[in-house]
Design an enzyme around this catalytic site. Structure first.
Site, PDB file in Angstrom:
ATOM      1  NE  ARG A 115      -2.314  -1.733   3.621  1.00 12.34           N
ATOM      2  CZ  ARG A 115      -3.012  -1.611   4.814  1.00 12.34           C
ATOM      3  NH1 ARG A 115      -3.982  -0.698   5.002  1.00 12.34           N
ATOM      4  NH2 ARG A 115      -2.093  -1.709   5.517  1.00 12.34           N
ATOM      5  CG  ASN A 142      -5.057  -4.523   2.872  1.00 10.67           C
ATOM      6  OD1 ASN A 142      -4.568  -4.718   1.473  1.00 10.67           O
ATOM      7  ND2 ASN A 142      -3.798  -4.275   4.082  1.00 10.67           N
TER       8      ASN A 142
END
Length: 780
Positions: free
Chosen positions: A18, A36
């Site tokens: 990320r 996520n």
């Protein structure tokens, strides 16, 4: 402006994915967000097609070092879709909180060795993590052993017990920091800590438990040291006293111990290390690598007795590196802390209680181990990798069956649980064409290991978001505990129960590992329950994944007393030689050269011969393992098996370095309309050469070569008839380098391609994967 929804599957959680996407998006001035989901990463971009393509190209090139992208799915959304109105107001790129909504297939990263950046920190006196043994970041550290559920966020790991201090919190919430959402991140203020205990369970009040522990090791004490995925028993390798004490306390008198050494240069002082072996030793997975002992090998003989090789690993956790910083020792024994056949211990109370009388001291920490995970073991044969145990560093990263095999073979919609055999067990969950093979489970004959198997199934179901199964696959052997468990689970999930023949499963894995839809292969191991009810183990088989044909084998031999002949191989040798000598002549030979190999001496010899004459409690086997055991017994190398594969391993080591080539003839006969290798002839020739005074090392080498060539000869005959150009080799026998090379050479000299396992185990550790593959093909 268009809206792109991107779903990325693979190892993309817990690896710094990320923040990498965040940095790429900002560098390209893109608007959107990332989060996520339960099992994948979702990226939303408010950008045109050109900008999205540039983003994806950059992501593939600059993804985090330990991330793996299995698939990227791009979907264009109507810009007027109200669902995305909230994001359109943003003028930048954001990292959103995780969601557990998605229920697809997940990929949980395995535990990885400490990275160079973290290693530098723990060695820097000016760094706040100096000498801290639990340092980790997004590029390294525990993953699988700490995760409880998905998404992979700190709250779902055992690190939830350690709230971050202010400085660690700043790192954890900064997308530009390498510890951004590094779930195992911590420091000495907020993270786990070490404690040292005496054998009576009392904690020592000292400021540096690790330094004191090393001091005790160097004085010859035996320590239990709790690590990332379990506990090791640790002792000096250069002192006879602790090595003998450890063997006596464990009742493990012959099985080799693995060792951990401080660095590659030190390993080279006692072992031979090739370039490929060095690469594996230094890899982020840090497996145990089986290396040949060098001429300068200086460890106590009892570390790896009567073997020409030794299992070696390098430090993979900060704790290990710090351990070696306090000593001048080149290596320590580092063996799993468990009672024989039981799983490695992970809970502090259990360690203190069950290792009483084995360890002198205990170096423990207060972080819970969610999933125990044994060390992986690999070996190179002629520079070709072979997995002996695929566990820490690799599990539970899945195999993508839709890429390994023709997608038409695999039912990607099937949820399958396969349970493996009995010994060296792993299990496998297949979902959406991904096969998640578990960490090493072990011997399910032991109740605690059987419990560990069931607990691990439940946990892997949880982190793969699997709630039901269409099929439960197990071995054909009706008495295996895994077979019984398969019946219970098939009823629980209302699933089909599929029994898979042992060597068929071996072949399916080998085929998948080499992306082959059909194959002729040699399956050579100790035992696998055959579809005729006998014990197979030296087979030439054709498979198209879904089905198999047994088209050749070793000559069937009588096996008196079943497993007793496995433990005492002289019984198997007697059976094979029975019709090659007059009974009195054989009795005299056994009394003269092998009396001590029988539990009850002359009395047992007489009763064994009577048993063979009557056929009472006498099974039939084509096992290659039993032939190698018999050769080892004939040469007085090993008279009693005290650990799995002992006779064959000692035979290989005894034969290593044989200087003169001698020939042992092989003969292929016909039996039940299939070619068989006459193993009785091989053993009789070995006995004749022993009697004539031939060098035993040379006989041992020739015996191994004869077995390899004989199996290869039958495989070539079968492959020619089937019109197949590729021949494979599978089963635990093919961990033996000499037999593997003899087989390979004979097959390639006949202009066939020879294939072996590449990313799976030749032994039983990958049987569950084979069961899963076959079950999937049968459910299409």
């Amino acid at each position: 402006m268009k809206i792109a929804k991107i779903w990325v599957q693979g190892i993309v959680q817990g690896v710094g994915f990320r923040p990498t996407v965040y940095r790429i998006a900002n560098a390209l001035n893109l608007r959107g967000n990332i989060r996520n989901l339960g099992n994948i990463v979702e990226i939303i971009l408010f950008e045109n097609e050109k900008g999205v393509n540039l983003f994806l190209d950059t992501l593939k090139k600059e993804k985090p070092p330990i991330a793996k992208i299995n698939s990227i799915e791009l979907q264009w959304i109507d810009e007027n879709d109200n669902e995305y109105d909230i994001y359109k107001k943003s003028n930048d790129f954001k990292i959103l909180e995780s969601s557990a909504d998605f229920s697809g297939a997940s990929v949980i990263p395995p535990d990885l060795a400490i990275c160079d950046s973290c290693l530098k920190e723990i060695r820097d006196p000016n760094n706040r993590r100096y000498n801290y043994p639990f340092t980790a970041c997004t590029d390294c550290g525990p993953r699988f052993t700490v995760i409880g559920s998905i998404p992979y966020d700190r709250v779902n790991t055992t690190m939830e017990d350690f709230p971050l201090c202010d400085e660690c919190e700043d790192e954890y919430t900064d997308p530009n920091d390498r510890r951004y959402h590094a779930e195992a991140s911590c420091c000495s203020i907020c993270g786990p800590s070490l404690s040292l205990y005496k054998s009576d369970g009392k904690e020592l009040a000292i400021s540096n438990p690790l330094k004191k522990a090393v001091n005790l090791l160097d004085k010859g004490k035996i320590l239990a040291i709790k690590g990332i995925g379990g506990t090791h028993l640790v002792a000096k390798v250069t002192d006879e006293r602790p090595v003998k004490n450890l063997r006596k306390r464990l009742n493990r008198f012959n099985q080799p111990f693995a060792v951990m050494s401080s660095n590659l240069e030190t390993v080279k002082t006692f072992a031979e290390v090739s370039d490929v072996e060095a690469k594996s030793l230094l890899s982020k997975e840090r497996p145990i690598v089986v290396l040949k002992k060098s001429k300068n090998y200086y460890f106590e003989d009892n570390v790896a007795p009567e073997l020409h090789n030794i299992g070696v690993m390098l430090p993979y956790s900060p704790l290990h590196h710090l351990l070696f910083s306090y000593t001048d020792e080149s290596a320590y024994i580092m063996t799993s802390a468990n009672r024989p056949g039981e799983p490695m211990m992970i809970e502090n109370k259990e360690i203190l209680k069950n290792l009483y009388g084995i360890a002198d001291y205990y170096l423990l920490h207060d972080r819970k181990i969610m999933n125990r995970c044994d060390d992986s073991v690999i070996r190179y044969r002629n520079n070709e990798l072979s997995f002996i145990r695929r566990s820490r560093g690799y599990a539970p990263e899945p195999y993508d069956l839709l890429k390994l095999l023709n997608p038409e073979i695999i039912n990607k919609n099937a949820n399958i649980l396969s349970l493996g055999p009995e010994l060296d067990v792993t299990f496998c969950i297949q979902k959406q064409g991904l096969a998640y093979v578990s960490q090493h489970i072990g011997n399910t004959n032991k109740f605690k290991t059987y419990e560990f198997l069931q607990e691990s199934i439940e946990h892997l179901m949880n982190i793969t978001k699997t709630s039901n199964f269409d099929t439960i696959a197990c071995d054909m052997h009706p008495q295996f505990f895994t077979t019984q468990l398969g019946k219970e689970l098939s009823e629980q999930f209302n699933a089909n129960l599929t029994s898979i023949q042992h060597h068929h499963a071996h072949g399916a894995v080998l085929s998948a590992d080499n992306s082959l839809d059909e194959l002729v292969y040699i399956a050579a191991d100790g035992v696998g329950y055959g579809d005729d009810g006998t014990a197979w183990g030296g087979e030439i088989i054709y498979t198209d994944i879904k089905s198999y044909e047994r088209l050749g084998s070793l000559m069937p031999q009588k096996m008196p007393g079943g497993d007793t002949s496995t433990k005492y191989p002289i019984r198997m040798l007697t059976s094979i030689l029975k019709n090659s000598y007059e009974e009195e002549e054989l009795k005299t030979l056994l009394m003269k050269n092998y009396k001590d190999y029988f539990q009850y001496g002359e009395m047992e010899i007489k009763s064994l011969l009577k048993q063979l004459n009557s056929g009472l409690n006498v099974g039939i086997t084509t096992s290659t393992g039993r032939i190698l055991d018999s050769i080892a017994a004939a040469l007085n190398i090993c008279g009693k098996r005290t650990y799995e594969g002992e006779s064959a391993m000692k035979l290989e080591s005894f034969a290593y370095g044989a200087k003169d080539d001698i020939d042992i003839p092989i003969e292929i006969k016909k039996m039940d309309n299939r070619p068989v290798l006459d193993t009785k002839l091989i053993l009789k020739d070995i006995m004749d050469k022993i009697a004539s005074g031939e060098n035993k090392k040379n006989i041992a080498a020739a015996g191994q070569e004869a077995v390899g060539k004989g199996l290869a000869e039958i495989a070539i005959e079968v492959a020619e008839k089937k019109g197949i150009s590729t021949i494979g080799a599978t089963g635990g026998v093919f961990y033996n380098e000499a037999i593997t090379l003899a087989t390979k050479k004979h097959i390639e000299d006949a202009n066939f391609k020879f294939v072996q396992h590449r990313n799976s185990c030749a032994g039983d550790g990958s049987i569950s994967l084979g069961q899963s593959i076959i079950s999937s093909s049968l459910s299409k």
